[in-house]
Design a protein around this motif. Structure first.
Motif, PDB file in Angstrom:
ATOM      1  N   GLU A  93      21.564  -9.209  38.281  1.00  0.00           N
ATOM      2  CA  GLU A  93      22.452  -8.554  37.309  1.00  0.00           C
ATOM      3  C   GLU A  93      22.020  -8.793  35.857  1.00  0.00           C
ATOM      4  O   GLU A  93      22.131  -7.905  35.010  1.00  0.00           O
ATOM      5  CB  GLU A  93      23.886  -9.066  37.478  1.00  0.00           C
ATOM      6  N   THR A 110      12.483 -15.835  46.625  1.00  0.00           N
ATOM      7  CA  THR A 110      13.865 -15.827  46.128  1.00  0.00           C
ATOM      8  C   THR A 110      14.511 -17.174  46.437  1.00  0.00           C
ATOM      9  O   THR A 110      14.336 -17.711  47.533  1.00  0.00           O
ATOM     10  CB  THR A 110      14.673 -14.694  46.788  1.00  0.00           C
ATOM     11  N   HIS A 169      17.225 -12.324  37.618  1.00  0.00           N
ATOM     12  CA  HIS A 169      18.545 -12.338  38.241  1.00  0.00           C
ATOM     13  C   HIS A 169      18.943 -10.883  38.529  1.00  0.00           C
ATOM     14  O   HIS A 169      18.679 -10.004  37.699  1.00  0.00           O
ATOM     15  CB  HIS A 169      19.573 -12.997  37.304  1.00  0.00           C
ATOM     16  N   SER A 175      18.295 -19.153  46.290  1.00  0.00           N
ATOM     17  CA  SER A 175      19.744 -18.951  46.119  1.00  0.00           C
ATOM     18  C   SER A 175      20.349 -19.867  45.061  1.00  0.00           C
ATOM     19  O   SER A 175      21.395 -19.574  44.495  1.00  0.00           O
ATOM     20  CB  SER A 175      20.460 -19.174  47.461  1.00  0.00           C
ATOM     21  N   THR A 176      19.674 -20.989  44.765  1.00  0.00           N
ATOM     22  CA  THR A 176      20.182 -21.949  43.773  1.00  0.00           C
ATOM     23  C   THR A 176      19.714 -21.624  42.349  1.00  0.00           C
ATOM     24  O   THR A 176      20.175 -22.231  41.392  1.00  0.00           O
ATOM     25  CB  THR A 176      19.699 -23.368  44.113  1.00  0.00           C
ATOM     26  N   THR A 206      27.341 -18.594  32.973  1.00  0.00           N
ATOM     27  CA  THR A 206      27.134 -18.874  34.392  1.00  0.00           C
ATOM     28  C   THR A 206      27.620 -17.718  35.271  1.00  0.00           C
ATOM     29  O   THR A 206      28.806 -17.363  35.244  1.00  0.00           O
ATOM     30  CB  THR A 206      27.868 -20.165  34.809  1.00  0.00           C
ATOM     31  N   PRO A 207      26.717 -17.097  36.051  1.00  0.00           N
ATOM     32  CA  PRO A 207      27.134 -16.002  36.936  1.00  0.00           C
ATOM     33  C   PRO A 207      27.754 -16.534  38.226  1.00  0.00           C
ATOM     34  O   PRO A 207      27.609 -17.720  38.554  1.00  0.00           O
ATOM     35  CB  PRO A 207      25.807 -15.290  37.222  1.00  0.00           C
ATOM     36  N   SER A 208      28.422 -15.660  38.957  1.00  0.00           N
ATOM     37  CA  SER A 208      29.023 -16.071  40.235  1.00  0.00           C
ATOM     38  C   SER A 208      27.932 -16.318  41.275  1.00  0.00           C
ATOM     39  O   SER A 208      28.090 -17.148  42.173  1.00  0.00           O
ATOM     40  CB  SER A 208      29.986 -14.983  40.732  1.00  0.00           C
ATOM     41  N   ASP A 209      26.830 -15.591  41.153  1.00  0.00           N
ATOM     42  CA  ASP A 209      25.707 -15.739  42.082  1.00  0.00           C
ATOM     43  C   ASP A 209      24.500 -16.271  41.325  1.00  0.00           C
ATOM     44  O   ASP A 209      24.042 -15.668  40.352  1.00  0.00           O
ATOM     45  CB  ASP A 209      25.392 -14.363  42.705  1.00  0.00           C
ATOM     46  N   HIS A 210      23.966 -17.412  41.750  1.00  0.00           N
ATOM     47  CA  HIS A 210      22.832 -18.041  41.062  1.00  0.00           C
ATOM     48  C   HIS A 210      21.475 -17.567  41.587  1.00  0.00           C
ATOM     49  O   HIS A 210      20.440 -18.020  41.100  1.00  0.00           O
ATOM     50  CB  HIS A 210      22.913 -19.568  41.207  1.00  0.00           C
ATOM     51  N   THR A 211      21.481 -16.709  42.573  1.00  0.00           N
ATOM     52  CA  THR A 211      20.227 -16.259  43.194  1.00  0.00           C
ATOM     53  C   THR A 211      19.246 -15.715  42.154  1.00  0.00           C
ATOM     54  O   THR A 211      19.615 -14.946  41.273  1.00  0.00           O
ATOM     55  CB  THR A 211      20.503 -15.170  44.245  1.00  0.00           C
TER      56      THR A 211
END
Length: 435
Positions: free
Chosen positions: A155, A130, A153, A132-133, A113-118
């Motif tokens: 990253e 795009t 994603h 964000s969830t 799980t990344p810090s940003d789900h975008t």
């Protein structure tokens, strides 16, 4: 065949349940697969664990492949293509067809799980939007939502593509196009008509073109002829066509595109699973060499010396975007082939007519005779390489060798008839004798 969870992409060691949902009391159904290891086998042999009426599988990369149900008599179910992309994210998209009008959520899922789900979402390689969830919802899917989806994603990179198939709700009217294809050369004749269920009145044929104008047949385009609309398209006629009633009901849509040098003749309307389809790479000016490369979803399939590629028994896995390329004339635009489920015995159809040249009769007849020769060679090849072809076709669609023999024989018979008709045309006879 039912798959749970209902998706195509998985991470390693995830659990999946597969089962055969049989209509009536037909016995002897087994769950089979053909994997990346090029091995065909049944559940419970060297893979999977039978549990009541299901087969439980804890996936590894070697389990990637095509799965289906098959009876003792050779009947088969739909196919499901399970993949383990081996990356840090997957797209959760329905493995089984979605009914038109239903809501669907596509989920970009991460191994860690990344810090940003975008996530960015794509369809057929084009950016959609795009979220964000990391989830994208289509509130009411339609045929136009059918396609190859992926997510990215910022990253973790991009997921593999998954095909989302959409089944229609038998609309009150159907748009019929003849010839049944979406790509045309300028000034070719196209017939469009609305096939209405029942006695619903007030249906009109409409379009929205590249000129960003919506209008009805008979206004500034097309010529009404009985129940049809005849069109001799130019570049500005490229666009989306459909039937619409006074109350706002609408039919399926067909996208027409107009081109200069090379087109792919591919069915514009859905093809029934199990039927035979021929894709034809057609040229405005007939080249000396008809050889063409064929592609599906951007990936090379094979080269055909006749410029025609036949899929003997289409299945859901054949659904996608097709194109062809000639070594000198370049590449055609992509055309989508849609495959619908089969509730009746398969019967071969031939959607692409022999490619007539715009030059003279001699070239036309030579082209047909060359095609006949190749088809007859193909029939001999089927006999000589029976087992290899049978294995491939069962994996792709499950037809017996006799069906393929009949299909090729019928193609030969059709071309012979076409050759005879062409030879007898008065206008062609005049050209041959030079008058």
């Amino acid at each position: 065949m039912i798959i749970n969870p209902n998706r195509l992409q998985f991470f390693e060691y995830e659990s999946v349940s597969l089962s055969c949902e049989v209509q009536g009391n037909s016995p002897g159904w087994r769950l089979k697969r053909y994997t990346v290891t090029k091995k065909m086998s049944d559940c419970g042999t060297d893979w999977g664990k039978k549990q009541v009426s299901s087969c439980i599988l804890h996936l590894t990369p070697s389990d990637s492949g095509v799965y289906w149900c098959e009876s003792g008599s050779g009947e088969h179910s739909n196919t499901v293509n399970i993949t383990l992309p081996g990356v840090d994210l997957i797209l959760e998209s329905p493995a089984l067809p979605v009914t038109e009008g239903h809501s669907v959520t596509l989920n970009c899922r991460y191994k860690k799980t990344p810090s940003d789900h975008t996530a960015d979402f794509y369809k057929d390689g084009s950016f959609i939007r795009t979220e964000s969830t990391g989830e994208m919802t289509i509130p009411a899917v339609s045929q136009s939502d059918q396609g190859l989806y992926s997510c990215r994603h910022p990253e973790l990179g991009r997921s593999a593509k998954s095909l989302m198939a959409v089944t229609d709700l038998s609309p009150p009217a159907s748009l019929i196009i003849s010839p049944s294809r979406s790509q045309f050369f300028e000034y070719e004749s196209v017939s469009l008509s609305c096939e209405v269920q029942g006695n619903s009145p007030g249906w009109r044929l409409k379009r929205y073109t590249v000129t960003r104008k919506m209008s009805d047949c008979g206004t500034d385009w097309g010529m009404k002829k009985e129940s049809s609309c005849i069109l001799h398209p130019t570049q500005s006629d490229s666009g989306v066509y459909w039937c619409q009633s006074e109350s706002g009901e609408h039919s399926n849509t067909v996208t027409i595109t107009v081109h200069d040098a090379i087109i792919l003749e591919c069915p514009a309307l859905p093809v029934t699973e199990g039927n035979s389809v021929t894709l034809n790479c057609r040229y405005k000016k007939t080249p000396s060499d008809l050889t063409a490369d064929f592609y599906k979803d951007g990936s090379f399939i094979r080269t055909e010396s006749t410029g025609m590629m036949t899929i003997p028994a289409v299945s859901q896995s054949d659904q996608g975007l097709y194109s062809c390329r000639h070594p000198e004339l370049g590449r055609s635009q992509e055309s989508r082939m849609t495959v619908t489920g089969n509730d009746r015995p398969a019967s071969p159809i031939h959607t692409a007519a022999p490619p007539l040249a715009n030059s003279d009769t001699t070239n036309d007849l030579k082209l047909i005779k060359d095609t006949l020769r190749v088809l007859k060679q193909k029939l001999d090849t089927v006999t000589e390489n029976q087992e290899e072809i049978l294995l491939h076709i069962r994996r792709m669609g499950g037809v017996r060798r006799q069906s393929l023999d009949i299909d090729v024989a019928q193609s030969v018979e059709e071309l012979v008839g076409f050759e005879t008709k062409l030879s007898e045309r008065p206008e062609y006879k005049k050209r041959v004798v030079g008058t």
